[in-house]
Design a protein around this motif. Sequence first.
Motif, PDB file in Angstrom:
ATOM      1  N   SER A  98      43.169  41.132  38.207  1.00  9.62           N
ATOM      2  CA  SER A  98      41.855  41.587  37.731  1.00  9.62           C
ATOM      3  C   SER A  98      41.090  40.471  37.029  1.00  9.62           C
ATOM      4  N   LYS A 105      45.527  42.379  43.570  1.00 13.79           N
ATOM      5  CA  LYS A 105      46.447  42.793  42.519  1.00 13.79           C
ATOM      6  C   LYS A 105      46.177  42.118  41.176  1.00 13.79           C
ATOM      7  N   VAL A 161      41.291  40.536  33.051  1.00 17.30           N
ATOM      8  CA  VAL A 161      42.594  40.460  32.373  1.00 17.30           C
ATOM      9  C   VAL A 161      43.005  38.997  32.229  1.00 17.30           C
ATOM     10  N   GLN A 181      37.965  44.849  38.360  1.00 18.37           N
ATOM     11  CA  GLN A 181      39.365  45.243  38.299  1.00 18.37           C
ATOM     12  C   GLN A 181      39.982  45.290  39.692  1.00 18.37           C
ATOM     13  N   THR A 202      45.100  48.674  40.684  1.00 23.00           N
ATOM     14  CA  THR A 202      46.440  48.107  40.590  1.00 23.00           C
ATOM     15  C   THR A 202      46.644  47.463  39.216  1.00 23.00           C
ATOM     16  N   HIS A 203      45.550  47.129  38.553  1.00 20.73           N
ATOM     17  CA  HIS A 203      45.604  46.572  37.206  1.00 20.73           C
ATOM     18  C   HIS A 203      44.218  46.761  36.603  1.00 20.73           C
ATOM     19  N   ASP A 204      44.054  47.775  35.736  1.00 17.17           N
ATOM     20  CA  ASP A 204      42.708  48.117  35.285  1.00 17.17           C
ATOM     21  C   ASP A 204      42.301  47.492  33.966  1.00 17.17           C
ATOM     22  N   ASP A 250      45.890  37.594  34.107  1.00 15.83           N
ATOM     23  CA  ASP A 250      45.755  37.590  35.564  1.00 15.83           C
ATOM     24  C   ASP A 250      44.998  36.379  36.091  1.00 15.83           C
TER      25      ASP A 250
END
Length: 259
Positions: free
Chosen positions: A65, A63, A68, A99, A108-110, A71
Amino acid sequence: MKKSICIEKIYLEHDFYERFNQVAQAGFDCVEFGYWPGRDIARIKDACEKNSLTVTAFSADFKASLIVPDDHDAFLEYIAQSIEVAKTLECKNLVIHSQAMDDTGSFTHDGSGLSDTVKLYSAALTAQDAAKLAEQAGVTLVLEAVNNISKPGYYMTTSRFTGDLCKVVGSPNLKILYDIWHMQQMEGNMVENLRRYADVLGYIHVGDCPERHEPGTGEINFDKIKRVVCDELGLDVVWGFELDPEINSADCVQKLKAF
């Protein structure tokens, strides 16, 4: 040559845990799967011990990336959790991606909306920190480039991208997972790219192209690739059969024995 059967693709007609038995009965001693959340790890360990199977890899991001910045901590936390699972299963390779994708292969989070500069710096910094965790645990993170044809919006799509990132980070515990099916679509020139990134090549996924079926069903010269990797480069990496059988699973794995 270490050959591993991906039970997220093969033996789907069987219950997940029964697939371990099927792999062993077919004469293979290595197996890989996707994500571990929701799976009974003790049951997997028991199935592997009973069948003398080695888990060669599973996915270690879910979940969060790599690209990011927000994240970063969550990515490392999940890596740490995955490492503990790997220790239980005595698994030496953990698959990561640019990702986060769930067990259906959906993002789930691109990281959409972020600039390429932000994505790149985030990937390098987070990968560097994740590699330190891998070094401490004695496992290897294998970073997979994925095509953006079947996965629109995917960021790291070439071996040059993932390979150069691994070289910059410079950790012996961060290498690339070279997926032949993905890379034939994105860049071709596979032999040259395998030579170029031999020093950071950690794992190979096998699937012919254009359809992701058994070797020999499509356009790829696997004999040439094997000669380069095994004979010329002398690399002892796992060849994971992550492919969609054109024939039934039992006949498919018998065909893979001859690979």
